[in-house]
Every structure is written in C-alpha cells, then in structure tokens.
Write a protein that holds these residues in place. Structure first.
Motif, PDB file in Angstrom:
ATOM      1  N   LEU A 294       1.409 -22.691 -15.427  1.00  0.00           N
ATOM      2  CA  LEU A 294       0.554 -21.775 -16.160  1.00  0.00           C
ATOM      3  C   LEU A 294       1.394 -21.001 -17.169  1.00  0.00           C
ATOM      4  O   LEU A 294       2.483 -20.530 -16.853  1.00  0.00           O
ATOM      5  N   GLY A 295       0.885 -20.870 -18.373  1.00  0.00           N
ATOM      6  CA  GLY A 295       1.564 -20.103 -19.404  1.00  0.00           C
ATOM      7  C   GLY A 295       1.278 -18.624 -19.256  1.00  0.00           C
ATOM      8  O   GLY A 295       0.461 -18.194 -18.430  1.00  0.00           O
ATOM      9  N   GLU A 296       1.941 -17.831 -20.069  1.00  0.00           N
ATOM     10  CA  GLU A 296       1.751 -16.382 -20.023  1.00  0.00           C
ATOM     11  C   GLU A 296       0.314 -15.991 -20.350  1.00  0.00           C
ATOM     12  O   GLU A 296      -0.216 -15.050 -19.764  1.00  0.00           O
ATOM     13  N   SER A 297      -0.322 -16.712 -21.277  1.00  0.00           N
ATOM     14  CA  SER A 297      -1.696 -16.370 -21.633  1.00  0.00           C
ATOM     15  C   SER A 297      -2.650 -16.607 -20.464  1.00  0.00           C
ATOM     16  O   SER A 297      -3.566 -15.804 -20.237  1.00  0.00           O
ATOM     17  N   GLU A 298      -2.428 -17.686 -19.694  1.00  0.00           N
ATOM     18  CA  GLU A 298      -3.271 -17.943 -18.523  1.00  0.00           C
ATOM     19  C   GLU A 298      -3.048 -16.875 -17.455  1.00  0.00           C
ATOM     20  O   GLU A 298      -3.995 -16.423 -16.814  1.00  0.00           O
ATOM     21  N   LYS A 299      -1.796 -16.477 -17.275  1.00  0.00           N
ATOM     22  CA  LYS A 299      -1.494 -15.437 -16.285  1.00  0.00           C
ATOM     23  C   LYS A 299      -2.167 -14.115 -16.665  1.00  0.00           C
ATOM     24  O   LYS A 299      -2.759 -13.445 -15.814  1.00  0.00           O
ATOM     25  N   LYS A 300      -2.081 -13.761 -17.948  1.00  0.00           N
ATOM     26  CA  LYS A 300      -2.714 -12.523 -18.404  1.00  0.00           C
ATOM     27  C   LYS A 300      -4.226 -12.602 -18.240  1.00  0.00           C
ATOM     28  O   LYS A 300      -4.872 -11.619 -17.890  1.00  0.00           O
TER      29      LYS A 300
ATOM     30  N   VAL B  58       0.856  -1.180   0.000  1.00  0.00           N
ATOM     31  CA  VAL B  58       0.000   0.000   0.000  1.00  0.00           C
ATOM     32  C   VAL B  58       0.893   1.231   0.000  1.00  0.00           C
ATOM     33  O   VAL B  58       1.887   1.290   0.736  1.00  0.00           O
ATOM     34  N   SER B  59       0.545   2.207  -0.824  1.00  0.00           N
ATOM     35  CA  SER B  59       1.323   3.435  -0.870  1.00  0.00           C
ATOM     36  C   SER B  59       1.230   4.144   0.480  1.00  0.00           C
ATOM     37  O   SER B  59       0.316   3.901   1.270  1.00  0.00           O
ATOM     38  N   GLY B  60       2.176   5.022   0.739  1.00  0.00           N
ATOM     39  CA  GLY B  60       2.241   5.700   2.033  1.00  0.00           C
ATOM     40  C   GLY B  60       0.985   6.480   2.386  1.00  0.00           C
ATOM     41  O   GLY B  60       0.587   6.536   3.547  1.00  0.00           O
ATOM     42  N   ASP B  61       0.330   7.054   1.381  1.00  0.00           N
ATOM     43  CA  ASP B  61      -0.894   7.808   1.654  1.00  0.00           C
ATOM     44  C   ASP B  61      -2.151   6.963   1.570  1.00  0.00           C
ATOM     45  O   ASP B  61      -3.254   7.448   1.802  1.00  0.00           O
ATOM     46  N   GLY B  62      -1.984   5.677   1.231  1.00  0.00           N
ATOM     47  CA  GLY B  62      -3.126   4.760   1.201  1.00  0.00           C
ATOM     48  C   GLY B  62      -3.997   4.893  -0.032  1.00  0.00           C
ATOM     49  O   GLY B  62      -5.096   4.338  -0.065  1.00  0.00           O
ATOM     50  N   SER B  63      -3.535   5.598  -1.064  1.00  0.00           N
ATOM     51  CA  SER B  63      -4.379   5.785  -2.237  1.00  0.00           C
ATOM     52  C   SER B  63      -4.254   4.651  -3.255  1.00  0.00           C
ATOM     53  O   SER B  63      -5.135   4.484  -4.089  1.00  0.00           O
ATOM     54  N   TYR B  64      -3.161   3.896  -3.207  1.00  0.00           N
ATOM     55  CA  TYR B  64      -2.961   2.779  -4.132  1.00  0.00           C
ATOM     56  C   TYR B  64      -2.549   1.533  -3.369  1.00  0.00           C
ATOM     57  O   TYR B  64      -1.792   1.610  -2.408  1.00  0.00           O
ATOM     58  N   ALA B  65      -3.030   0.392  -3.853  1.00  0.00           N
ATOM     59  CA  ALA B  65      -2.637  -0.897  -3.282  1.00  0.00           C
ATOM     60  C   ALA B  65      -2.306  -1.840  -4.433  1.00  0.00           C
ATOM     61  O   ALA B  65      -3.107  -2.009  -5.349  1.00  0.00           O
ATOM     62  N   THR B  66      -1.101  -2.395  -4.395  1.00  0.00           N
ATOM     63  CA  THR B  66      -0.696  -3.369  -5.399  1.00  0.00           C
ATOM     64  C   THR B  66      -0.861  -4.753  -4.801  1.00  0.00           C
ATOM     65  O   THR B  66      -0.275  -5.059  -3.765  1.00  0.00           O
ATOM     66  N   LEU B  67      -1.686  -5.572  -5.440  1.00  0.00           N
ATOM     67  CA  LEU B  67      -1.930  -6.934  -4.982  1.00  0.00           C
ATOM     68  C   LEU B  67      -1.112  -7.884  -5.845  1.00  0.00           C
ATOM     69  O   LEU B  67      -1.232  -7.858  -7.075  1.00  0.00           O
ATOM     70  N   TYR B  68      -0.276  -8.696  -5.204  1.00  0.00           N
ATOM     71  CA  TYR B  68       0.555  -9.666  -5.912  1.00  0.00           C
ATOM     72  C   TYR B  68      -0.158 -11.011  -5.897  1.00  0.00           C
ATOM     73  O   TYR B  68      -0.463 -11.549  -4.840  1.00  0.00           O
ATOM     74  N   ILE B  69      -0.414 -11.511  -7.105  1.00  0.00           N
ATOM     75  CA  ILE B  69      -1.216 -12.714  -7.285  1.00  0.00           C
ATOM     76  C   ILE B  69      -0.310 -13.902  -7.595  1.00  0.00           C
ATOM     77  O   ILE B  69       0.605 -13.802  -8.403  1.00  0.00           O
ATOM     78  N   THR B  70      -0.580 -15.020  -6.947  1.00  0.00           N
ATOM     79  CA  THR B  70       0.103 -16.274  -7.224  1.00  0.00           C
ATOM     80  C   THR B  70      -0.954 -17.257  -7.707  1.00  0.00           C
ATOM     81  O   THR B  70      -2.034 -17.344  -7.120  1.00  0.00           O
ATOM     82  N   ALA B  71      -0.637 -17.975  -8.773  1.00  0.00           N
ATOM     83  CA  ALA B  71      -1.583 -18.967  -9.295  1.00  0.00           C
ATOM     84  C   ALA B  71      -0.821 -20.206  -9.723  1.00  0.00           C
ATOM     85  O   ALA B  71       0.291 -20.122 -10.230  1.00  0.00           O
ATOM     86  N   MET B  72      -1.440 -21.344  -9.465  1.00  0.00           N
ATOM     87  CA  MET B  72      -0.872 -22.625  -9.890  1.00  0.00           C
ATOM     88  C   MET B  72      -1.986 -23.441 -10.521  1.00  0.00           C
ATOM     89  O   MET B  72      -3.149 -23.314 -10.144  1.00  0.00           O
ATOM     90  N   ALA B  73      -1.608 -24.294 -11.448  1.00  0.00           N
ATOM     91  CA  ALA B  73      -2.578 -25.198 -12.063  1.00  0.00           C
ATOM     92  C   ALA B  73      -2.963 -26.262 -11.035  1.00  0.00           C
ATOM     93  O   ALA B  73      -2.226 -26.532 -10.089  1.00  0.00           O
ATOM     94  N   PHE B  74      -4.137 -26.854 -11.217  1.00  0.00           N
ATOM     95  CA  PHE B  74      -4.555 -27.922 -10.302  1.00  0.00           C
ATOM     96  C   PHE B  74      -3.611 -29.114 -10.381  1.00  0.00           C
ATOM     97  O   PHE B  74      -3.384 -29.810  -9.412  1.00  0.00           O
ATOM     98  N   ASP B  75      -3.046 -29.345 -11.557  1.00  0.00           N
ATOM     99  CA  ASP B  75      -2.075 -30.422 -11.745  1.00  0.00           C
ATOM    100  C   ASP B  75      -0.686 -29.841 -11.467  1.00  0.00           C
ATOM    101  O   ASP B  75      -0.220 -28.974 -12.208  1.00  0.00           O
ATOM    102  N   PRO B  76      -0.012 -30.280 -10.403  1.00  0.00           N
ATOM    103  CA  PRO B  76       1.273 -29.672 -10.038  1.00  0.00           C
ATOM    104  C   PRO B  76       2.382 -29.876 -11.061  1.00  0.00           C
ATOM    105  O   PRO B  76       3.391 -29.186 -11.029  1.00  0.00           O
ATOM    106  N   THR B  77       2.203 -30.814 -11.988  1.00  0.00           N
ATOM    107  CA  THR B  77       3.233 -31.027 -13.005  1.00  0.00           C
ATOM    108  C   THR B  77       3.126 -30.012 -14.137  1.00  0.00           C
ATOM    109  O   THR B  77       4.057 -29.864 -14.917  1.00  0.00           O
ATOM    110  N   LEU B  78       2.004 -29.309 -14.220  1.00  0.00           N
ATOM    111  CA  LEU B  78       1.806 -28.306 -15.258  1.00  0.00           C
ATOM    112  C   LEU B  78       2.081 -26.920 -14.709  1.00  0.00           C
ATOM    113  O   LEU B  78       1.847 -26.642 -13.538  1.00  0.00           O
TER     114      LEU B  78
END
Length: 140
Positions: A65-71, A43-63
């Motif tokens: 996610l490609g760039e298109s899925e992330k986008k 969160v920015s110091g004045d509280g006007s912006y918040a950047t949320l960092y997203i983590t995603a994994m496929a249900f199958d751990p051997t796969l």
C-alpha cells in the motif's frame, strides 16, 4: 501506589470490538480496502484517550500500500470514529468512552525490510557448528 491494569484491559476490549466491526463488515466505508486489522491499542492512564494502531495489506501480497492508500484508510477510520465510539459504548461497561486516535502501524513493513536485509547477508548457520566440532576434536 501500584499501576492499574485497567488501561490494558480497556485496550484489549477496544481491540476486540473494533476487530469484530471490521471482520463483520459493519464499517461500510469503501476506503476500507485490502486486509485491515487493529494491531494494537494504547489507552491513556486515565482512560480518556485510546490510540488504535492500524495494519493494512493489499489483497495481492506482492503489492504494498502506498502513502495515499494509508492516508485514505486513516481518514476512513477518522470519519467512522463516531460510529466506533457508539459501538464501544454499547459493548463496554465504562462511564466514559475514550476519544479515539488512529495511527498506522509500520512494524510489519519494518519487519519485512529487516528480513530482506538479513537475507542479503547470506549467513549460513551450518558453518559455525562444524567449526565448533573441530575445536572439540583438537582438545580431546
């Protein structure tokens, strides 16, 4: 002047609320596929912006996610930003709900790559301990 802990508290509250929205299935966009979590919030110091960092994994751990899925996942979050902000406004006691920015957190993938590199090095931890014992015997 000392640094305020308010942005940190606000970040933790945002992370908790958005995590609950994901967990309870309240974000109904079909692009939310796989296992998705909010790994961090800045969160920015004045509280006007918040950047949320997203983590995603496929249900199958051997796969992975490609760039298109992330986008696609980031696009789903951006489309849901209004709903998320309204839920934040209902659940937090702040005068102004921060503007939300979504970014993909690549630290998990980076960690997996580093583990693979370290595994390739084939370093054995037992060998140095044996050498240390031999050195101690020489000096006795």
């Amino acid at each position: 002047m000392g640094r305020s802990h308010r942005p940190q508290r606000l970040a933790e509250e945002i992370k908790k609320i958005v995590g609950d929205l994901l967990l309870k299935g309240r974000l109904k966009d079909p692009r939310f596929q796989g296992m998705i979590a909010v790994s961090g919030v800045d969160v920015s110091g004045d509280g006007s912006y918040a950047t949320l960092y997203i983590t995603a994994m496929a249900f199958d751990p051997t796969l992975e996610l490609g760039e298109s899925e992330k986008k696609s996942i980031l696009s789903a979050f951006e489309n849901s930003a209004g709903f998320i902000r309204s839920e934040l406004g209902k659940n937090m006691k702040v005068r102004h709900v921060p503007e939300l920015i979504f970014a993909f957190d690549n630290s998990f993938e980076y960690g997996k790559k580093m583990d693979a590199i370290l595994d390739k090095l084939d370093i054995r931890l037992d060998e140095p301990e044996e050498e240390e014992e031999d050195i101690e015997d020489k000096y006795r």
